[in-house]
Design a protein around this motif. Structure first.
Motif, PDB file in Angstrom:
ATOM      1  N   SER A 444      76.106 105.069  21.678  1.00  0.00           N
ATOM      2  CA  SER A 444      75.131 104.011  21.912  1.00  0.00           C
ATOM      3  C   SER A 444      75.707 102.656  21.531  1.00  0.00           C
ATOM      4  CB  SER A 444      73.862 104.282  21.103  1.00  0.00           C
ATOM      5  OG  SER A 444      72.953 103.216  21.219  1.00  0.00           O
ATOM      6  N   GLY A 445      76.419 102.613  20.403  1.00  0.00           N
ATOM      7  CA  GLY A 445      77.015 101.361  19.964  1.00  0.00           C
ATOM      8  C   GLY A 445      78.048 100.829  20.935  1.00  0.00           C
ATOM      9  N   VAL A 446      78.880 101.734  21.460  1.00  0.00           N
ATOM     10  CA  VAL A 446      79.901 101.322  22.429  1.00  0.00           C
ATOM     11  C   VAL A 446      79.251 100.776  23.697  1.00  0.00           C
ATOM     12  CG1 VAL A 446      81.755 102.138  23.943  1.00  0.00           C
ATOM     13  CG2 VAL A 446      81.671 102.878  21.555  1.00  0.00           C
ATOM     14  N   ILE A 447      78.230 101.472  24.188  1.00  0.00           N
ATOM     15  CA  ILE A 447      77.552 101.029  25.409  1.00  0.00           C
ATOM     16  C   ILE A 447      76.868  99.681  25.193  1.00  0.00           C
ATOM     17  CG2 ILE A 447      75.677 101.533  27.031  1.00  0.00           C
ATOM     18  CD1 ILE A 447      78.083 103.307  27.467  1.00  0.00           C
ATOM     19  N   SER A 448      76.133  99.561  24.095  1.00  0.00           N
ATOM     20  CA  SER A 448      75.331  98.348  23.888  1.00  0.00           C
ATOM     21  C   SER A 448      76.175  97.138  23.496  1.00  0.00           C
ATOM     22  CB  SER A 448      74.245  98.601  22.835  1.00  0.00           C
ATOM     23  OG  SER A 448      74.792  99.124  21.645  1.00  0.00           O
ATOM     24  N   THR A 449      77.352  97.365  22.883  1.00  0.00           N
ATOM     25  CA  THR A 449      78.197  96.218  22.515  1.00  0.00           C
ATOM     26  C   THR A 449      79.156  95.799  23.625  1.00  0.00           C
ATOM     27  OG1 THR A 449      79.766  97.722  21.449  1.00  0.00           O
ATOM     28  CG2 THR A 449      78.147  96.650  20.026  1.00  0.00           C
ATOM     29  N   THR A 450      79.224  96.583  24.686  1.00  0.00           N
ATOM     30  CA  THR A 450      80.164  96.239  25.768  1.00  0.00           C
ATOM     31  C   THR A 450      79.481  96.020  27.111  1.00  0.00           C
ATOM     32  OG1 THR A 450      80.557  98.598  26.285  1.00  0.00           O
ATOM     33  CG2 THR A 450      82.040  97.550  24.680  1.00  0.00           C
ATOM     34  N   PHE A 451      78.153  96.182  27.180  1.00  0.00           N
ATOM     35  CA  PHE A 451      77.494  96.152  28.483  1.00  0.00           C
ATOM     36  C   PHE A 451      77.658  94.808  29.188  1.00  0.00           C
ATOM     37  CE2 PHE A 451      73.657  95.406  31.112  1.00  0.00           C
ATOM     38  CZ  PHE A 451      73.917  96.350  32.091  1.00  0.00           C
ATOM     39  N   ILE A 452      77.488  93.713  28.447  1.00  0.00           N
ATOM     40  CA  ILE A 452      77.623  92.388  29.084  1.00  0.00           C
ATOM     41  C   ILE A 452      79.045  92.209  29.611  1.00  0.00           C
ATOM     42  CG2 ILE A 452      77.536  89.897  28.720  1.00  0.00           C
ATOM     43  CD1 ILE A 452      75.334  90.353  26.657  1.00  0.00           C
ATOM     44  N   SER A 453      80.035  92.556  28.797  1.00  0.00           N
ATOM     45  CA  SER A 453      81.430  92.457  29.243  1.00  0.00           C
ATOM     46  C   SER A 453      81.703  93.390  30.416  1.00  0.00           C
ATOM     47  CB  SER A 453      82.366  92.795  28.083  1.00  0.00           C
ATOM     48  OG  SER A 453      82.174  91.921  27.001  1.00  0.00           O
ATOM     49  N   LEU A 454      81.074  94.588  30.385  1.00  0.00           N
ATOM     50  CA  LEU A 454      81.274  95.561  31.463  1.00  0.00           C
ATOM     51  C   LEU A 454      80.748  95.018  32.780  1.00  0.00           C
ATOM     52  CD1 LEU A 454      82.049  98.508  32.325  1.00  0.00           C
ATOM     53  CD2 LEU A 454      79.667  99.133  31.811  1.00  0.00           C
ATOM     54  N   TYR A 455      79.520  94.504  32.794  1.00  0.00           N
ATOM     55  CA  TYR A 455      78.976  94.053  34.081  1.00  0.00           C
ATOM     56  C   TYR A 455      79.635  92.764  34.557  1.00  0.00           C
ATOM     57  CZ  TYR A 455      75.500  90.559  32.317  1.00  0.00           C
ATOM     58  OH  TYR A 455      74.864  89.480  31.776  1.00  0.00           O
ATOM     59  N   LYS A 456      80.182  91.984  33.630  1.00  0.00           N
ATOM     60  CA  LYS A 456      80.944  90.815  34.060  1.00  0.00           C
ATOM     61  C   LYS A 456      82.277  91.226  34.682  1.00  0.00           C
ATOM     62  CE  LYS A 456      79.057  87.288  30.939  1.00  0.00           C
ATOM     63  NZ  LYS A 456      79.341  86.363  29.801  1.00  0.00           N
ATOM     64  N   GLY A 457      82.797  92.372  34.244  1.00  0.00           N
ATOM     65  CA  GLY A 457      84.079  92.849  34.755  1.00  0.00           C
ATOM     66  C   GLY A 457      83.985  93.607  36.064  1.00  0.00           C
ATOM     67  N   ILE A 458      82.957  94.450  36.218  1.00  0.00           N
ATOM     68  CA  ILE A 458      82.876  95.296  37.429  1.00  0.00           C
ATOM     69  C   ILE A 458      81.595  95.039  38.215  1.00  0.00           C
ATOM     70  CG2 ILE A 458      84.321  97.083  36.393  1.00  0.00           C
ATOM     71  CD1 ILE A 458      81.814  98.774  35.982  1.00  0.00           C
ATOM     72  N   THR A 459      80.890  93.977  37.923  1.00  0.00           N
ATOM     73  CA  THR A 459      79.584  93.601  38.481  1.00  0.00           C
ATOM     74  C   THR A 459      78.492  94.494  37.892  1.00  0.00           C
ATOM     75  OG1 THR A 459      79.430  95.050  40.429  1.00  0.00           O
ATOM     76  CG2 THR A 459      80.687  92.975  40.663  1.00  0.00           C
ATOM     77  N   ILE A 460      77.279  93.973  37.893  1.00  0.00           N
ATOM     78  CA  ILE A 460      76.185  94.728  37.283  1.00  0.00           C
ATOM     79  C   ILE A 460      75.837  95.966  38.119  1.00  0.00           C
ATOM     80  CG2 ILE A 460      74.317  93.407  38.397  1.00  0.00           C
ATOM     81  CD1 ILE A 460      72.890  93.619  35.555  1.00  0.00           C
ATOM     82  N   GLY A 461      75.974  95.858  39.444  1.00  0.00           N
ATOM     83  CA  GLY A 461      75.765  97.042  40.284  1.00  0.00           C
ATOM     84  C   GLY A 461      76.807  98.098  39.992  1.00  0.00           C
ATOM     85  N   GLY A 462      78.061  97.680  39.832  1.00  0.00           N
ATOM     86  CA  GLY A 462      79.134  98.624  39.517  1.00  0.00           C
ATOM     87  C   GLY A 462      78.897  99.328  38.193  1.00  0.00           C
ATOM     88  N   ALA A 463      78.327  98.630  37.208  1.00  0.00           N
ATOM     89  CA  ALA A 463      78.041  99.241  35.912  1.00  0.00           C
ATOM     90  C   ALA A 463      77.065 100.405  36.063  1.00  0.00           C
ATOM     91  CB  ALA A 463      77.472  98.189  34.956  1.00  0.00           C
TER      92      ALA A 463
END
Length: 525
Positions: A444-463
């Motif tokens: 949960s910590g990994v997902i919640s601390t990286t979600f903004i960076s993740l969707y900026k990297g692969i788009t929010i749809g890609g996430a």
């Protein structure tokens, strides 16, 4: 045969009694044990602490960013690190509950969260706020471990799924309360609103710590401490019948290595365990069944969070913003709808767990999550590539967010805690459950601390396409490796495990062996 008939004629009393209509009626299902229900509800209320923090932080983060002028990276750290900090509490909860008991561990959880909530409410800067998050996280870690362990250990087998799902019910209730708190305090000045949102969480933690003191201690912990008389009295009150209470006590004594001929009223016998040697049995020298159980516990808790539920719940205002909702008021109202749907469907799940079983509900739930996550990814991708406002795509996004939390809450959400708590053997339960909770919190910590960076990297749809793919892997794992546990006693679980993907054939052989044994017994009689 003639002699037998003659004997029956001479001795009419030897003839079987005529069967009445009642003999053919199905056995009546026992009424729910109200005392066990009350104990499970009180213990599970501790889970409100986690739910409230998840719900309130999703909205408070909007105002904290504006007030303290922090970056998106700092927001990620603020929102997600509580789950990392909770590892400290999760790791300590197993040994603490083996040492001081399940009940007083719940009091410890409430006390620690109380301090953390006050510090967050009075925080004057980002560093001060993070100190409060760290302390609150420890309290949350204690709560997520001990609530399902206690409820599983006081619950009769007939309603264990219903009662052990209570922690997830109260997590969802806490999320809804957090969302409502966001909306209520959003009208205050920015520098006060988020402080009230976070600080108000200190109140329920005190109330819960006091209420828990009226609960009895777990009968399994009492047996492990040699307090057989106390354990028997608790089992008499939390079982559906005296016979079940006696059978549960015998099973617990056998699992704890206490001779069956020990007088149940004798309270001074050798204390069997404070948790020593558990980690060695879990990791260094596990039996095949423990190895299988460990894989199921770790796998289920990993997929419970890796499928993205915390990203949906914690960042729902951002998801709605990406979908085209710009007003803060409208975003917070939409999050209240998310909390309401989660709470309603977790309540539905509590009544289905003991009726249709764990596996059908789990597989249906994850299947629905795959569909909703993939569809949400599709809708967000369409919106991201469109230069005009698409009302149908916005509506589809909202619908899929609500569908995702509904599917999660009706199956995977509660079953992850119910299933993993009930399959761990008694001698390993507290620390095994703490390990599962640790995996849950790390993921949960990994997902919640990286979600903004993740969707900026692969788009929010890609996430969300990524979360859908993870959910598909989860479905395959659950279908292959997890046997059904409905209706079995906690001490009977190890029969189901030890064969991984071949558990079906092993269970079939075991049942056939039992039938052969019963047939031989009837012949001998």
């Amino acid at each position: 045969m003639a002699d037998l008939n003659a004997e029956r004629d001479v001795n009419p009393s030897s003839q079987p009694a005529e069967k009445t209509h009642a003999d053919f009626d199905p056995p009546k299902k026992p009424k729910r044990n109200k005392f066990a229900l009350a104990c499970a509800a009180l213990a599970s209320m501790t889970s409100i602490l986690l739910g409230y923090d998840i719900g309130v932080m999703s909205g408070a983060a909007i105002y904290i960013k504006d007030d303290l002028k922090i970056s998106d990276t700092q927001v990620e750290i603020l929102v997600g690190t509580l789950n990392i900090y909770s590892l400290v509490g999760s790791a300590a909860a197993g040994r603490t509950s083996d040492w001081i008991g399940r009940r007083y561990t719940i009091v410890v959880a409430g006390g620690i969260f109380f301090v953390g909530a006050l510090l967050m409410g009075f925080a004057t800067n980002y560093a001060f706020l993070m100190v409060g998050r760290f302390i609150a996280g420890i309290g949350v870690g204690y709560a997520v471990v001990i609530a399902p362990v206690y409820t599983a250990e006081v619950s009769p087998a007939s309603s264990r799924g219903f009662l052990t799902s209570f922690p997830e019910v109260f997590i969802n209730s806490g999320i809804l309360i957090g969302y409502v708190s966001n909306f209520a305090f959003s009208k205050l000045p920015t520098h006060l609103g988020w402080r009230f949102m976070l600080g108000i969480g200190a109140i329920p933690s005190v109330v819960l710590a006091v209420i828990v003191l009226v609960m009895p201690e777990s009968p399994r912990w009492l047996v492990l401490q040699g307090r057989l008389g106390d354990a028997k009295r608790v089992l008499d009150r939390t079982s559906d019948s005296k016979e079940e209470a006696q059978a549960r006590l015998a099973d617990i004594k056998a699992a704890a290595g206490i001779p069956q001929d020990c007088n149940d009223d004798v309270v001074q016998v050798e204390k069997k365990s404070h948790g020593e040697g558990v980690w060695r049995e879990l990791f260094l020298h596990p039996t095949p069944s423990v190895r299988h159980i460990l894989a199921c516990v770790i796998g289920m808790h990993f997929f419970h969070q890796a499928s993205g539920i915390d990203a949906v719940v914690l960042y729902s205002p951002r998801i709605f913003e990406k979908a085209g909702i710009t007003s803060d008021n409208d975003k917070l109202l939409a999050t209240v709808a998310v909390g309401f749907v989660k709470t309603v469907f977790i309540l539905v799940a509590t009544f289905l767990l003991d009726r249709i079983g764990r596996r059908p509900l789990l597989l249906s739930s994850v299947g629905g999550m795959i569909f909703s996550l993939a569809t949400l990814g599709f809708a967000l991708t369409i919106i991201d590539h469109s230069h005009e406002k698409l009302t149908w795509a916005i509506a589809l996004c909202i619908a899929m967010v609500l569908a995702n939390v509904a599917f999660f809450s009706i199956g995977l959400g509660p079953i992850a805690w119910v299933y993993t708590t009930e399959i761990i053997p008694l001698r390993l339960r507290a620390q095994g459950a703490s390990m599962g909770a640790a995996v849950n919190r790390v993921t949960s910590g990994v997902i919640s601390t990286t979600f903004i960076s993740l969707y900026k990297g692969i788009t929010i749809g890609g996430a969300f396409f990524l979360f859908a793919a993870i959910a598909a892997v989860a479905w395959s794992f659950f279908f292959t490796c997890l046997p059904e546990t409905q209706g079995r006693t906690l001490e009977d679980m190890e029969v189901l495990f030890g064969h991984f993907i071949k558990w079906r054939s092993a269970l079939k052989k075991h049942e056939e062996g039992n039938k052969d044994g019963e047939s031989n017994g009837e012949i001998q009689l």
